[in-house]
Design an enzyme around this catalytic site. Structure first.
Site, mmCIF file in Angstrom:
data_model
loop_
_atom_site.group_PDB
_atom_site.id
_atom_site.type_symbol
_atom_site.label_atom_id
_atom_site.label_comp_id
_atom_site.label_asym_id
_atom_site.label_seq_id
_atom_site.Cartn_x
_atom_site.Cartn_y
_atom_site.Cartn_z
ATOM 1 C CG MET A 1 -1.010 11.813 2.119
ATOM 2 S SD MET A 1 -0.917 11.022 3.709
ATOM 3 C CE MET A 1 -0.671 9.905 4.386
ATOM 4 C CG HIS B 1 -1.411 0.842 1.164
ATOM 5 N ND1 HIS B 1 -3.474 1.153 0.321
ATOM 6 C CD2 HIS B 1 -2.445 2.634 1.921
ATOM 7 C CE1 HIS B 1 -3.739 1.784 0.862
ATOM 8 N NE2 HIS B 1 -3.644 2.712 1.857
ATOM 9 C CG HIS C 1 -5.345 6.062 -0.427
ATOM 10 N ND1 HIS C 1 -5.133 5.361 0.618
ATOM 11 C CD2 HIS C 1 -5.284 6.931 -0.991
ATOM 12 C CE1 HIS C 1 -5.932 7.122 1.598
ATOM 13 N NE2 HIS C 1 -6.365 6.617 1.001
ATOM 14 C CB SER D 1 1.434 1.993 12.816
ATOM 15 O OG SER D 1 -0.216 2.267 13.915
HETATM 16 C C1 DX5 Z 1 -3.476 7.310 5.904
HETATM 17 C C2 DX5 Z 1 -3.589 6.107 5.086
HETATM 18 C C3 DX5 Z 1 -3.377 4.798 5.565
HETATM 19 C C4 DX5 Z 1 -2.064 4.776 6.566
HETATM 20 C C5 DX5 Z 1 -2.649 3.973 7.658
HETATM 21 O O1 DX5 Z 1 -3.964 8.713 6.074
HETATM 22 O O2 DX5 Z 1 -4.149 6.442 4.252
HETATM 23 O O3 DX5 Z 1 -2.979 4.209 4.501
HETATM 24 O O4 DX5 Z 1 -0.993 4.859 6.820
HETATM 25 O O5 DX5 Z 1 -2.210 3.762 8.741
HETATM 26 P P1 DX5 Z 1 -2.298 2.740 10.328
HETATM 27 O O6 DX5 Z 1 -2.353 1.155 9.677
HETATM 28 O O7 DX5 Z 1 -0.695 3.374 10.941
HETATM 29 O O8 DX5 Z 1 -3.541 3.646 11.119
HETATM 30 ZN ZN ZN Z 2 -3.849 4.659 2.706
#
Ligand code: DX5
Ligand code: ZN
Length: 215
Positions: free
Chosen positions: A36, A32, A65, A198
């Site tokens: 951003m 994944h 994403h 995480s």
């Molecule tokens: C948040 C991201 C997630 C993030 C998830 O904006 O899209 O993919 O990395 O992280 P955890 O699993 O730590 O919530």
């Molecule tokens: Zn994500």
């Protein structure tokens, strides 16, 4: 069979290559990749250059994403960087989501939309035939390490019912706050893919954690 997609947002950026290379042996199904832009979300991560750099290091699908205001601008750059899956937010500035999804598929990638926690599933119902997957955010996008929002579970159930009623192959992916406890609830509600940042990368034993997330 549930798929686990570790989010490299939580990996050690100074050792990204090693982190990606280890994922297959650790039992991951997808990588994944959280993009951003500092505009759609209040954080900046990485882009097509990083995707191109990690592409030779794994044969797992790279699941991009896009947390960006203008996702259509990034279809071609990510195609040429070797991405396999591209998901775009319904809340982004893209007015023509249907066209953008068609463009992602025409570029040879799997396509999907992403819904923020506050966004109802009716915003994707008329797009499902163009979606290989729908990503439901279970935290507000922008950062790893946040807590799972429990209302996500009723959204999973409602979307699953819609997909089943129409006999569609669309997968439901969940992103944010996934740990072994919340993973179990998501799987019971009908999730097909779980993103975990995480939980996997901060675990002393990522392989055991990925196995635990599968339940
Ligand atoms: C948040 C991201 C997630 C993030 C998830 O904006 O899209 O993919 O990395 O992280 P955890 O699993 O730590 O919530
Ligand atoms: Zn994500």
């Amino acid at each position: 069979m549930i798929k686990i997609a570790p989010s490299i947002l939580s990996a050690d950026f100074a050792a990204m290559g090693k982190a990606v290379e280890a994922l297959k042996e650790q039992g991951a199904d997808w990588v994944h990749f959280d993009v951003m832009d500092g505009n759609f979300v209040p954080n900046i991560t990485f882009g097509p250059g990083m995707c191109k750099a990690i592409r030779p290091l794994t044969d797992l699908p790279i699941d991009v994403h896009l947390m960006v205001e203008h996702p259509s601008d990034w279809i071609e750059p990510f195609r040429s960087a070797g991405a396999d899956i591209l998901t775009i937010h319904v809340e982004s500035a893209e007015r023509h989501l249907h066209r953008a999804l068609q463009a992602i598929r025409a570029a040879g990638m799997k396509a999907g939309v992403v819904l923020n926690p506050a966004t109802p599933i009716c915003t994707c119902v008329h797009l499902l035939s163009e979606c290989d997957l729908v990503l439901l955010m279970s935290v507000n996008p922008g950062f790893g390490g946040q807590s799972f929002i429990p209302e996500t579970l009723s959204k999973i159930r409602a979307l699953k019912a819609e997909i089943a009623a129409r006999n569609l192959p669309t997968l439901i992916e969940i992103d944010g706050g996934v740990n072994p406890d919340t993973a179990k609830l998501c799987i019971e509600a009908g999730a097909d893919v779980l993103v975990a940042g995480s939980a996997v990368f901060k675990a002393p034993d990522p392989k055991a954690m990925i196995a635990a997330l599968r339940g």
